[in-house]
Design a protein around this motif. Structure first.
Motif, PDB file in Angstrom:
ATOM      1  N   THR A  23     143.399 -40.667   1.191  1.00 14.70           N
ATOM      2  CA  THR A  23     143.967 -40.290  -0.095  1.00 14.70           C
ATOM      3  C   THR A  23     145.197 -39.403   0.087  1.00 14.70           C
ATOM      4  O   THR A  23     145.108 -38.348   0.716  1.00 14.70           O
ATOM      5  N   ARG A  27     147.261 -37.663  -4.961  1.00 15.82           N
ATOM      6  CA  ARG A  27     146.258 -38.440  -5.672  1.00 15.82           C
ATOM      7  C   ARG A  27     144.981 -37.647  -5.875  1.00 15.82           C
ATOM      8  O   ARG A  27     144.617 -36.809  -5.041  1.00 15.82           O
ATOM      9  N   ASP A  32     141.086 -40.988 -10.611  1.00 11.84           N
ATOM     10  CA  ASP A  32     141.161 -42.439 -10.441  1.00 11.84           C
ATOM     11  C   ASP A  32     139.838 -43.104 -10.786  1.00 11.84           C
ATOM     12  O   ASP A  32     139.800 -44.166 -11.412  1.00 11.84           O
TER      13      ASP A  32
END
Length: 202
Positions: A23, A27, A32
């Motif tokens: 990752t 992020r 997500d």
């Protein structure tokens, strides 16, 4: 049994470690996951309340809830559109702030955001254009083709609203948090307190 449980736990930990290592710093996998779950809920929710019914050679849609009303509470678990917009607003706000700090113009930021949003949509539209054409050329009933295409594409309507809200991110970030709450309370008051028709309440 304990060995199986330990093995499964170890596999999950290794998978989580690999995902975490892969990752990028910018992020947030939790965000997500929430967004993916919300999208999945929207799509499954549409399919859950829609059944294909054969009427001769023609397929049409019907809601199972008309015949199985006890399923209605189950369908509520798929009401995840608010989560999608909440996460999308968070990501858009953070992304716009970062881009602004780096000197990236608003127009370029918006173009990149919308490109990421609609690239998968373009793929879906292309696929269903091919499928629809093939079905019509093979002699399928027009009503059946229309039913299938509508069933596949109807969950995409909210993306247009999402795109408009994304474009309004700089303006929305200046609003006091109580303003959205006031709008929701206003709509609910008109709808449920004074019996206003759904369309007239917002």
């Amino acid at each position: 049994m304990n060995g199986l449980t330990n093995g499964l736990t170890t596999a999950i930990r290794h998978t989580a470690a690999r995902v975490d290592a892969a990752t990028p710093d910018h992020r947030d996998r939790a965000v997500d996951a929430l967004r993916a779950g919300a999208i999945l809920g929207v799509v499954l929710g549409h399919w859950f309340v829609t059944a294909l019914v054969a009427d001769g050679r023609t397929l049409r849609t019907a809601s199972p809830l008309q015949h199985l009303p006890w399923l209605a509470p189950v369908s509520w678990t798929f009401q995840t559109l608010a989560v999608f917009f909440l996460v999308g607003g968070h990501v858009a706000t953070r992304g716009h702030a970062t881009s602004h700090a780096r000197g990236i113009p608003y127009r370029r930021w918006l173009r990149d955001r919308l490109a990421r949003l609609f690239r998968p949509v373009a793929a879906v539209l292309t696929l269903w254009t091919v499928v629809t054409t093939a079905l019509l050329l093979s002699g399928a009933e027009y009503a059946t083709v229309r039913t299938l295409a509508k069933l596949a594409l109807s969950p995409l309507w909210f993306l247009l609203v999402f795109a408009a809200l994304t474009a309004a991110t700089p303006l929305l970030t200046r609003l006091h948090p109580l303003w959205p709450l006031a709008v929701v309370l206003h709509v609910d008051l008109l709808r449920f307190g004074f019996g206003a028709p759904p369309g007239s309440a917002g």
